[in-house]
Structure formats: C-alpha cells, structure tokens
Design a protein around this motif. Structure first.
Motif, mmCIF file in Angstrom:
data_model
loop_
_atom_site.group_PDB
_atom_site.id
_atom_site.type_symbol
_atom_site.label_atom_id
_atom_site.label_comp_id
_atom_site.label_asym_id
_atom_site.label_seq_id
_atom_site.Cartn_x
_atom_site.Cartn_y
_atom_site.Cartn_z
ATOM 1 N N ASP A 193 1.027 -1.363 -0.059
ATOM 2 C CA ASP A 193 -0.137 -0.146 0.154
ATOM 3 C C ASP A 193 0.799 1.264 -0.019
ATOM 4 O OD1 ASP A 193 -2.746 -1.045 0.142
ATOM 5 O OD2 ASP A 193 -2.120 -1.873 2.019
ATOM 6 N N GLY A 194 2.149 1.163 -0.304
ATOM 7 C CA GLY A 194 3.144 2.184 -0.250
ATOM 8 C C GLY A 194 3.628 2.591 1.106
ATOM 9 N N PHE A 195 3.366 1.885 2.174
ATOM 10 C CA PHE A 195 4.004 2.181 3.294
ATOM 11 C C PHE A 195 4.605 0.888 3.856
ATOM 12 C CE2 PHE A 195 4.665 3.297 7.607
ATOM 13 C CZ PHE A 195 4.736 4.833 7.708
ATOM 14 N N GLY A 196 5.483 0.755 4.451
ATOM 15 C CA GLY A 196 6.094 -0.726 5.060
ATOM 16 C C GLY A 196 6.702 -1.419 4.040
ATOM 17 N N LEU A 197 6.966 -2.458 4.253
ATOM 18 C CA LEU A 197 7.659 -3.519 3.495
ATOM 19 C C LEU A 197 6.615 -4.206 2.419
ATOM 20 C CD1 LEU A 197 10.158 -5.532 5.914
ATOM 21 C CD2 LEU A 197 10.818 -3.516 4.612
ATOM 22 N N PRO A 198 7.179 -4.411 1.326
ATOM 23 C CA PRO A 198 6.268 -5.060 0.147
ATOM 24 C C PRO A 198 6.295 -6.632 0.349
ATOM 25 C CG PRO A 198 8.479 -4.370 -0.887
ATOM 26 C CD PRO A 198 8.273 -3.948 0.753
ATOM 27 N N TRP A 199 5.262 -7.460 0.023
ATOM 28 C CA TRP A 199 5.186 -8.638 0.424
ATOM 29 C C TRP A 199 6.318 -9.483 -0.221
ATOM 30 C CZ3 TRP A 199 4.655 -11.979 -3.677
ATOM 31 C CH2 TRP A 199 4.191 -11.546 -4.692
ATOM 32 N N ALA A 269 -0.193 10.533 10.557
ATOM 33 C CA ALA A 269 -0.082 10.571 8.899
ATOM 34 C C ALA A 269 -0.646 9.168 8.550
ATOM 35 C CB ALA A 269 1.240 10.537 8.811
ATOM 36 N N LEU A 270 -0.565 8.094 9.334
ATOM 37 C CA LEU A 270 -1.058 6.592 8.819
ATOM 38 C C LEU A 270 -2.667 6.724 9.032
ATOM 39 C CD1 LEU A 270 1.399 4.006 10.365
ATOM 40 C CD2 LEU A 270 1.007 4.583 7.781
ATOM 41 N N LEU A 271 -3.001 7.190 10.307
ATOM 42 C CA LEU A 271 -4.414 7.365 10.338
ATOM 43 C C LEU A 271 -5.383 8.371 9.150
ATOM 44 C CD1 LEU A 271 -4.639 6.846 14.217
ATOM 45 C CD2 LEU A 271 -5.352 5.202 12.552
ATOM 46 N N ALA A 272 -4.626 9.260 8.926
ATOM 47 C CA ALA A 272 -5.146 10.289 7.929
ATOM 48 C C ALA A 272 -4.996 9.494 6.649
ATOM 49 C CB ALA A 272 -4.530 11.627 7.837
ATOM 50 N N GLY A 273 -4.171 8.519 6.163
ATOM 51 C CA GLY A 273 -4.120 7.911 4.806
ATOM 52 C C GLY A 273 -4.839 6.831 4.658
ATOM 53 N N PHE A 274 -5.067 6.021 5.793
ATOM 54 C CA PHE A 274 -5.382 4.648 5.548
ATOM 55 C C PHE A 274 -6.717 4.323 6.362
ATOM 56 C CE2 PHE A 274 -0.773 4.459 4.794
ATOM 57 C CZ PHE A 274 -0.904 3.778 3.431
ATOM 58 N N ASN A 275 -7.361 3.393 6.175
ATOM 59 C CA ASN A 275 -8.525 3.059 6.783
ATOM 60 C C ASN A 275 -8.001 1.926 7.821
ATOM 61 O OD1 ASN A 275 -10.909 4.126 5.485
ATOM 62 N ND2 ASN A 275 -10.677 2.730 4.097
ATOM 63 N N GLU A 276 -8.500 1.867 8.874
ATOM 64 C CA GLU A 276 -7.929 1.004 9.991
ATOM 65 C C GLU A 276 -7.567 -0.453 9.534
ATOM 66 O OE1 GLU A 276 -9.416 -1.074 14.142
ATOM 67 O OE2 GLU A 276 -9.733 0.785 13.799
ATOM 68 N N GLU A 277 -8.369 -0.973 8.632
ATOM 69 C CA GLU A 277 -7.898 -2.478 8.051
ATOM 70 C C GLU A 277 -6.761 -2.482 7.131
ATOM 71 O OE1 GLU A 277 -11.598 -0.880 5.719
ATOM 72 O OE2 GLU A 277 -10.895 -0.916 7.785
ATOM 73 N N ASP A 278 -6.582 -1.165 6.771
ATOM 74 C CA ASP A 278 -5.376 -1.126 5.664
ATOM 75 C C ASP A 278 -4.139 -0.779 6.394
ATOM 76 O OD1 ASP A 278 -6.723 -1.928 3.292
ATOM 77 O OD2 ASP A 278 -8.074 -0.191 3.187
ATOM 78 N N LEU A 279 -4.155 -0.488 7.510
ATOM 79 C CA LEU A 279 -2.755 -0.029 8.124
ATOM 80 C C LEU A 279 -1.734 -1.243 8.065
ATOM 81 C CD1 LEU A 279 -4.277 1.241 11.520
ATOM 82 C CD2 LEU A 279 -3.021 2.648 9.700
#
Length: 351
Positions: A193-199, A269-279
């Motif tokens: 999703d553009g944040f954190g490590l890719p699978w 920043a995360l909560l502004a850009g992602f729904n909770e289930e997409d964190l």
C-alpha cells in the motif's frame, strides 16, 4: 564471586554465585571479569576482557556452558573490551556460541544484509525511536538468541535499551495477562500500500503461490487485494513457556504492532491516509475485538519501566535470550553501525 575452573573434559564447573565487578579464574589466569552496568540492577550481565589479547570467539567456544548458564540466569549478556572489530569477527563469535546464524525471514522491519546472515539493525530514520519488543514474537518461527554488534557508535544517542521479560511478566496486571492468555492476539498486516515493506521482501519471493503455501502451513489467513496488494491475519499466543527454563514469559507483538504505539507524527499520518483495516500493522484480541486503549497504555508503561539503557562502545557485542529480554532503539546523531545476527530458530507450535 564465581570461580570457574577447567575440568578434565574441558567443560566449565561453576563453584558459586557471580557477584559484581569480580574476575572469574580460568586456568589460573584472570582473562575476564563480570559486573553489572548498574549496581542495583542485575541486568544485563557484563563480561569484560581483562586482557586485550583475549579472542572472544576462542574463549566463548571453550566456555559455552558457562555463557549458556549465565544467559538463562540473566537474559542478557554484554561482552565488552574484547578484540572484535570486524563483521567476520562478529560472525565467528556467533558460530562459537551457537554454531551458525539463521536467515532473517518473514520480515517486519527494513534491514540491509551486510554478510551471509548478518544484517544492519532496523534501518529507521535516525530521529525515530523503536519501541521495546522481542524479535519476531509475531512470527511462527523466531530466533531464541539475538546478537548486536557495535561497529561504529553514534556521536550521540543510538542506544539499544534492553529489558527483562521476567520483570515485564510480573508487572503486567494479572487481569490483563489472563485476558490475553484466554483471547490470544490477532496480527493484521498489509503489504503493497506504499508504506512499510512489500510482501516480496517480507516473504523473500515474487511468487504468490509460495506466499500462500507459507501462510497455509503457518495458519495465516491470506487476502489478495487489488493492485497486487496483500492482507494477512494471524492469531498467536501472548504467553509462552520457555523451552529451557519452563517459565511462562510474555512474548508477543500486541503492543509493538498496535497503531497507538507509533510515534505521534507517524501515527497521525497513517490514520489520515489509511482505513484501519489497511494499516501496515495493527493488533486485536484473537477474536478480532479491539484492545482497550487503557490496556495498551498500561502495557507500554510496563515495558518502559523495565528498560536499561547504556551507551554503545566500539566492539561491544550484546547477546540476548530473545524470550527473556526485549530490546528497543533510541534516536541518534552521526554515523552509526550496529549489526545484528540471529540464531537457534524455534517454532512457536513446539512450545
């Protein structure tokens, strides 16, 4: 004082209890000394070279039983003042104690591989802290031992605080402990999703079928999302039994992975850009219900109260029993090189 003598079979026999700042006699030579960083805290144990020419890998190989006994007793050992100054030397110490290091798999933090199985400590920005945690406590397979090696200490800060899991377990409110034992922990992770490590980095493959196979074997639920994105759900235990001591230990990522534990700017920043289930990561009770904010705040306080912080010195090697000690990270200024090696893989199902 604990006197250690070589027996005919080249093993160590322990004569009495270790006290602070006193040498151990090995073959009538004062090669090492033991002490504690803080007189009032018996954690971590410090083993220092009394003679600069002592080769830590050679000494450790000959005294493996002693090291193992002290690690189980204290949970953490800081080797200081030995002549370890290269990555190869660090690898030799790990091999001397644990025979070999293991690969960093099912990843959660960015690291750079610097040798066969030696990595940088988490590659976070220098101005960020890392909350205390047990390495890979979320993972079906985790290292029982983890080693940190200071090749270059920071000009300022950059400490790796450590804390006793025994203290953490004792200080957690008994009602909170029982609730987690009953409900367990659910880890929700999102990749791509553009944040954190890719699978692809986390699972060390570009093939979805291999990801699905790994997750099936380890009871991890897989959900492929649009745009080559992935969501996983995994339920794990919060308290496990140590395979050597038999004691119950608090061993999970319920606090570390929860969005509320992130530093304020990152969290907002995360909560502004992602729904909770997409964190990128978040945690729940094992039944999917939310963990109460008061519980998380209580857990964070317990972790922080248990931590011991010390400045790195060049050549330091910190060895942790990963089930008996947590570690974190402090912000720093200037160049800093702290490397990591892991050893003795365990499967959570076997505990």
């Amino acid at each position: 004082m604990e006197k250690v003598q070589k027996t005919p079979d080249n093993q160590l026999s322990l004569k009495s209890q270790v006290f602070k700042r006193k040498s151990l006699n090995i073959s009538s030579q004062n090669l090492i000394a033991t002490e504690y960083l803080e007189p009032e805290k018996n954690f971590p144990l410090v083993i220092k070279s009394s003679v600069r020419k002592v080769d830590l890998a050679v000494w450790a190989f000959s005294n493996r039983d002693f090291i193992d006994t002290q690690l189980l007793k204290h949970g953490a050992i800081l080797f200081r003042g030995f002549n370890v100054d290269t990555v190869a030397g660090f690898e030799q110490v790990i091999k001397a104690i644990c025979f070999e290091a293991i690969e960093y798999r099912y990843r959660a933090s960015p690291r750079t591989q610097v040798s066969d199985r030696i990595y940088t400590s988490t590659d976070y920005p220098a101005d960020q802290s890392i909350f205390p945690h047990n390495e890979h406590a979320y993972s079906p397979t985790f290292p029982l031992k983890i080693f940190f090696f200071c090749l270059t200490p920071a000009q300022q800060g950059g400490e790796t605080p450590v804390g006793s899991c025994r203290q953490i377990f004792e200080r957690i409110d008994s009602k909170i402990r029982e609730r987690f034992i009953e409900k367990k922990v659910m880890y929700m992770r999102n990749f791509g999703d553009g944040f954190g490590l890719p699978w692809q980095t986390v699972f060390q493959t570009t093939e979805k079928a291999k990801v699905e196979e790994y997750c099936r074997i380890h009871d991890i639920k897989v959900e492929w999302k649009d745009g080559d994105r992935l969501r996983t759900r995994q339920v794990g235990t919060a308290v496990v039994k140590h395979p050597r001591t038999g004691e119950l230990v608090w061993f999970n990522h319920a606090t570390f992975f929860h969005v509320s534990t992130l530093e304020k700017n990152t969290r907002e920043a995360l909560l502004a850009g992602f729904n909770e289930e997409d964190l990128p990561t978040n945690t729940y009770y094992g039944d999917g219900s939310p963990i109460e904010p008061s519980v998380l705040e209580s857990l964070r306080e317990v972790y922080q109260q248990a931590m011991v912080t010390f400045p790195w010195q060049k050549g330091d090697i910190l060895m942790l029993d990963n089930m008996l000690a947590v570690h974190g990270g402090r912000p720093f200024l200037g160049p800093r090189q702290v490397l990591v090696g892991m050893a003795e893989a365990l499967n959570i199902k076997g505990l």
